[in-house]
Design an enzyme around this catalytic site. Sequence first.
Site, short mmCIF file in Angstrom:
data_model
loop_
_atom_site.label_atom_id
_atom_site.label_comp_id
_atom_site.label_asym_id
_atom_site.label_seq_id
_atom_site.Cartn_x
_atom_site.Cartn_y
_atom_site.Cartn_z
N ARG A 60 55.52 35.13 32.45
CA ARG A 60 55.77 33.81 32.56
C ARG A 60 56.90 33.04 31.81
O ARG A 60 56.32 34.41 30.58
CB ARG A 60 55.08 32.80 32.99
CG ARG A 60 54.13 32.34 34.05
CD ARG A 60 52.69 31.48 33.70
NE ARG A 60 51.99 31.21 33.05
CZ ARG A 60 52.41 30.71 31.78
NH1 ARG A 60 53.09 29.68 31.35
NH2 ARG A 60 51.77 31.03 30.32
N LYS A 201 51.66 29.19 39.66
CA LYS A 201 51.93 27.71 38.39
C LYS A 201 52.63 26.88 38.45
O LYS A 201 52.64 25.82 38.25
CB LYS A 201 52.14 28.85 36.76
CG LYS A 201 50.66 29.92 36.22
CD LYS A 201 49.49 29.06 37.08
CE LYS A 201 49.07 30.13 35.96
NZ LYS A 201 46.96 29.38 36.09
N HIS A 221 42.36 23.75 34.51
CA HIS A 221 43.07 25.01 34.61
C HIS A 221 41.10 25.38 34.24
O HIS A 221 41.21 25.98 33.10
CB HIS A 221 43.41 25.17 33.60
CG HIS A 221 43.72 26.70 32.86
ND1 HIS A 221 43.96 27.01 31.45
CD2 HIS A 221 44.19 27.78 33.97
CE1 HIS A 221 44.60 29.15 32.21
NE2 HIS A 221 45.13 29.26 33.73
N SER A 239 43.54 33.02 27.91
CA SER A 239 43.17 34.56 28.41
C SER A 239 43.00 35.27 26.95
O SER A 239 42.82 35.30 25.80
CB SER A 239 44.72 34.77 28.80
OG SER A 239 44.83 36.10 28.99
N LYS A 243 36.47 34.69 31.13
CA LYS A 243 36.62 32.76 31.92
C LYS A 243 36.26 33.24 33.41
O LYS A 243 35.22 32.86 34.16
CB LYS A 243 38.17 31.93 31.87
CG LYS A 243 38.17 31.10 33.36
CD LYS A 243 39.35 29.85 32.83
CE LYS A 243 40.81 30.40 33.05
NZ LYS A 243 41.25 31.12 34.21
N THR A 244 36.96 34.22 33.17
CA THR A 244 36.72 35.18 34.67
C THR A 244 35.29 35.98 34.74
O THR A 244 34.63 36.23 36.13
CB THR A 244 37.99 35.76 34.83
OG1 THR A 244 39.45 35.25 35.62
CG2 THR A 244 37.84 36.70 36.61
N ASP A 258 39.63 29.57 38.26
CA ASP A 258 40.92 29.92 37.88
C ASP A 258 42.18 28.20 37.84
O ASP A 258 42.06 27.63 36.51
CB ASP A 258 43.00 30.39 37.96
CG ASP A 258 43.91 29.94 36.64
OD1 ASP A 258 43.99 30.59 35.92
OD2 ASP A 258 44.70 30.52 37.38
N ARG A 324 47.96 42.78 36.62
CA ARG A 324 47.26 41.67 37.18
C ARG A 324 47.35 42.49 38.39
O ARG A 324 47.99 43.62 39.41
CB ARG A 324 49.23 40.44 37.31
CG ARG A 324 48.58 39.85 36.07
CD ARG A 324 47.97 39.53 36.08
NE ARG A 324 47.52 38.36 35.34
CZ ARG A 324 46.97 37.30 34.80
NH1 ARG A 324 46.47 36.62 35.49
NH2 ARG A 324 47.33 36.94 33.15
#
Length: 537
Positions: A60, A201, A221, A239, A243-244, A258, A324
Amino acid sequence: MTFKEIKPANSSLSRYGIEHEDALWNLAPEDLETISLEQNMATRSSLGAIAIDTGEFTGRSPKDRFIVEDALTKDAVWWGDINIKFDADKFDKLHAKLADYMSNKRVYVRDVYACADERYKLKIRVINELPWSNMFAYNMFLRPSEEELQDFEPDWVILNAPGFKADAETDGTRQHNFAILNFSKQMAIIGGTGYTGEIKKGIFSALNFILPHQKDTLSMHCSANVGEEGDTALFFGLSGTGKTTLSADPERKLIGDDEHGWTSDDVIFNFEGGCYAKVIDLSEEKEPDIYRAIKQGALLENISFKNGTKEVDFESSKKTENTRVSYPIDHINNIQKPSLGKNPKNIFFLTCDAYGVLPPISKLSPGQAAYHFISGYTAKVAGTEAGITEPKVAFSACFGAPFMPLHPTVYADMLSAKMQKSGVNVWLVNTGWSGGGYGVGSRMKLKYTRAMITAAIKGELENVSYTEHEVFGLLMPDTCPNVPDEVLHPRNTWKNQEAYDQAANELARKFNANFEKFAANASEEILAGAPKATVKV
C-alpha cells in the site's frame, strides 16, 4: 474464447461514466486464471496457484490514500497525515478521466459483498482493468449466489485501473498513483498501482467509517476464532506479531483472519470471504493451513521461483518482503460457517517487543486495554523493511491506523464499553524478545505463546496469583501451565536488571510521547492506563 457470464438485470456501466463498454461479468476464477495466463500476466506455480507481479507497487501507499472532504465527512473524519483531504470537484474530474480510460478497454466486473452478518451486508461492485485483480476481488469478498446476482444493485462501487496514471499537478494527487474514497458517492477510485491490497483496504476503510459512525457497531482490524462451546477469541496485532499464526488453532474454528465487526447485540462477524496472507519464509511445517491453501484458485503476488522451476521460493525477498497470497476462506478446512461468533470471552493484543521489556502475557484493566488499543504498539526489526538495521518502535492506533477514518478514541471508547458490558478478558501478549532486546535476548518460543493463549482461553489463569509490572502496571501471572515460571516476569530473565529498568523506562517514555496526540480526547480511565516512566535524568 467464450466464457460464462452472470450479468445482473441492470448491467449498464454508463452510470459510472464508462461508455463503449466491453465488459465480462462475474467470471469464474478458473476463467480469470485462463485469461491471465494466456495474456502472459501470470505463471502457474507447481502448487497450482497462479503467480502475478503487481508492478511498481508491492504494498500500500498510505501517503496516496485520500478521503473526499464534504458535508458528510468534514466534521466526522479525523483529518491529518493518515486521513488526507481530497477536494470533491477534483474527485469528479479525476473520476471522469479514469472512467474515460476504462471506456476504451475490456474490463472485468465482479459483484460481491462484505459483512457476514446479513443485517450489515454491504453490496460492492468492483470494476477492474486486469483479470487477476478481479480474481482477487472474488477471493477476498463474500460471494453471492447466482440467484442473488440476477438483481444485484451495489451500495458501493470500486473503479480499479493500475494502468491509469494521474497527473499530480492537475488532478490534485501527490503523484501518479492514488486510492480515493468518496463516502457521499459511495465510490472508491484506484489508479496507478496494481497492488491488490488497495482494493481490500479501501472497503475496510469505508466500513470503519460506516459501522461505528452510522450503525453503532465496532469495526476491528483483528482475526477471530471460536471454540467448540461457542467461546470467541479476538486477536489484534500489526504485521509480524503472529495474528494469523495464533488464530489458526487446530482445536478452534477460524472465523476470519483480518477484519471483523462487533455488533451492539454482541455478534462478531467477518467482513471478508477470504484470506490475504504474507508468505515470506512460509513453510508447511510453520504454517500448515496457509501453505495448504495455496492451490488452484489462490493468487500469489510478487513471489520468486527457484531457478529453472515453477517451485515457489518462499524465502526470497528479491521483489519485496511483502510477498502475499489471497484465497477463498474455504481453502482452510477448519472454518466457522457462516463466519459469525458470539460475544468474545478473550481478546489478545499481540505485540512483537524487540526491546524485551513487555511480559509474554499480562492481563489488562479496561483503562489499560483502551490505552494499549489506541497505542497499537509493536517493534520492527532488521529485515522487515529496507533500511532498518536495529529495532524501531511502531505505533499504529487501533492496530490499524491507516484504515481508520474516525478519531482512534471513538473505536477505543466503543471497545472499552463492550468490554465492561460483556466482562471480556483482555490480554497483552508479547511474541517478541525475552532475556534482553533484539541481538541479546531470544525470541519468545511459539510453543510458550500458544500455551499461554490456550491457558487464558481455558480459564486456567483465573485463579493464579499476579504481580504488577514495575513500570507498565500490567498484571503478570506468576504461573502458567506448560510455561516455565521464570519466563513470565521479563525483568527476571535479564542478566543485568538495571539495564532492564532503563529499557523499560525508555519504552514507557516512547509510549507516553506517542499518546500525547490522543490525550485531549481520552477519558481519565484511559489516561490512567498509561505506563509510569521515571523522569529521565
